[in-house]
Enzyme design. Sequence first.
Site, PDB file in Angstrom:
ATOM      1  N   GLY A  11       0.819  -1.212   0.000  1.00  0.00           N
ATOM      2  CA  GLY A  11       0.000   0.000   0.000  1.00  0.00           C
ATOM      3  C   GLY A  11       0.850   1.258   0.000  1.00  0.00           C
ATOM      4  O   GLY A  11       2.082   1.207  -0.012  1.00  0.00           O
ATOM      5  N   TYR A  12       0.183   2.396   0.025  1.00  0.00           N
ATOM      6  CA  TYR A  12       0.922   3.658  -0.022  1.00  0.00           C
ATOM      7  C   TYR A  12       1.737   3.896   1.254  1.00  0.00           C
ATOM      8  O   TYR A  12       2.879   4.336   1.193  1.00  0.00           O
ATOM      9  CB  TYR A  12      -0.037   4.824  -0.243  1.00  0.00           C
ATOM     10  CG  TYR A  12      -0.624   4.875  -1.639  1.00  0.00           C
ATOM     11  CD1 TYR A  12       0.140   4.545  -2.758  1.00  0.00           C
ATOM     12  CD2 TYR A  12      -1.941   5.258  -1.847  1.00  0.00           C
ATOM     13  CE1 TYR A  12      -0.389   4.594  -4.034  1.00  0.00           C
ATOM     14  CE2 TYR A  12      -2.483   5.321  -3.122  1.00  0.00           C
ATOM     15  CZ  TYR A  12      -1.708   4.991  -4.212  1.00  0.00           C
ATOM     16  OH  TYR A  12      -2.229   5.037  -5.469  1.00  0.00           O
ATOM     17  N   CYS A 147      -3.769   9.890  10.412  1.00  0.00           N
ATOM     18  CA  CYS A 147      -3.174  11.087   9.805  1.00  0.00           C
ATOM     19  C   CYS A 147      -3.964  12.355  10.148  1.00  0.00           C
ATOM     20  O   CYS A 147      -3.376  13.371  10.551  1.00  0.00           O
ATOM     21  CB  CYS A 147      -3.065  10.911   8.301  1.00  0.00           C
ATOM     22  SG  CYS A 147      -4.578  10.359   7.495  1.00  0.00           S
TER      23      CYS A 147
END
Lengths: 342, 54
Positions: A11-12, A147
């Site tokens: 994933g990122y 985040c």
Amino acid sequence: MITVAIAGASGYAGGELLRLLIAHPDAEVVQITSERLAGKFAHRTHPNLRGLTRLRFSPLGDLSSCDVLFSCLPHGASSRRIDDFRTVADRIVDLGADFRLSDATAYQRFYGKPHPRPELLGRFVYGIAELNRDALRTADLVACAGCNATASILALRPLRLEGVVESAVIEVKVGSSEAGNRATEASHHPERSGAMRSYKPTGHRHMAEIQAVLGGRVHFSATAVEMVRGILATCHVFVHPGLGLDDKALWKIYRRAYAPEPFVRIVKERTGIHRYPDPKLLAGSNYCDIGFEADPHANRVVVLSAIDNLMKGAAGQAVQAFNIMHGLPERRGLEFPGLHPA
Amino acid sequence: MSECPVCGAEVAISDDPVEGELLDCEECGAELEILALGPITLGEAPEMEEDWGE
């Protein structure tokens, strides 16, 4: 060398973590996992890493022992595998949401189901270094913050500690990478490109973390905007009447909170086009830039906070915690200052 | 050292300061002027004036 593995590296966030760790002078990445891509080279999925690593993805079941296991698995996955993980590594850094909260009731409220391992809640150190540096030094289990929660908490905590907050409303503008690397109807280019989509006016899961850390009356909304990386949190803080908080007093509060911090910068210029935080300038960096302005006509302060969601909001935060856990200089492997122009 | 009247940061003053001298605050970017020398007093420099003594 500290040997590390990344579970869920396709994933990122996993790719960003791999980018940081293969360049980290004290870390050796010994294994990366992906069920879907087992056997494939990492650079086929993370093309920016071509020529920098010859690692291939392994299945999760093939994980072998290492010093630190980073988990970038989707939410819900690491709590199912935590016992296996603990046989692989003495130290675990989880970038998912499973162990961020210490309250099982709050978990059920925001995640819609009971926590599968409630006895482990509270065992993990919440990974924001600016909050928990001392606890991180001796931590063996770390849960990196969400985040949006990271941007919001760093923006508001100094005012909360000062005891001036009556209530706060946080509005975050977020980039598309926050939604992960699996295509959905919402990420389809004609739908996502140019969008300014209010996707979670209330009830965002990160609100649970924000509430747990800040307490009090805090509200949160999220809007998806035309950006790949980055978060800008605009926080309207209603302060107790009669305090007379002006910009100079805010400077004092924020400077006291963050002057020694290696990755938090106060951005509040008098002139020019970069007077306040802008996530565009932070892509790839681990900084959280914070600005503010007192509204002289109301009991209101506006606090602005910008981060790269994949860095300070995920992989960078994890590496910062890793550095602290191992007594390394906090900036090691995280020196990249971002790009300008970007 | 002197204090920025805008943000409270410490502002370095040269060894040989001159009244009317302009300085920038490193932290908030305010353009400041030395208004008096003994003791050193800083104020915000006017934004739109000619001939500030530079």
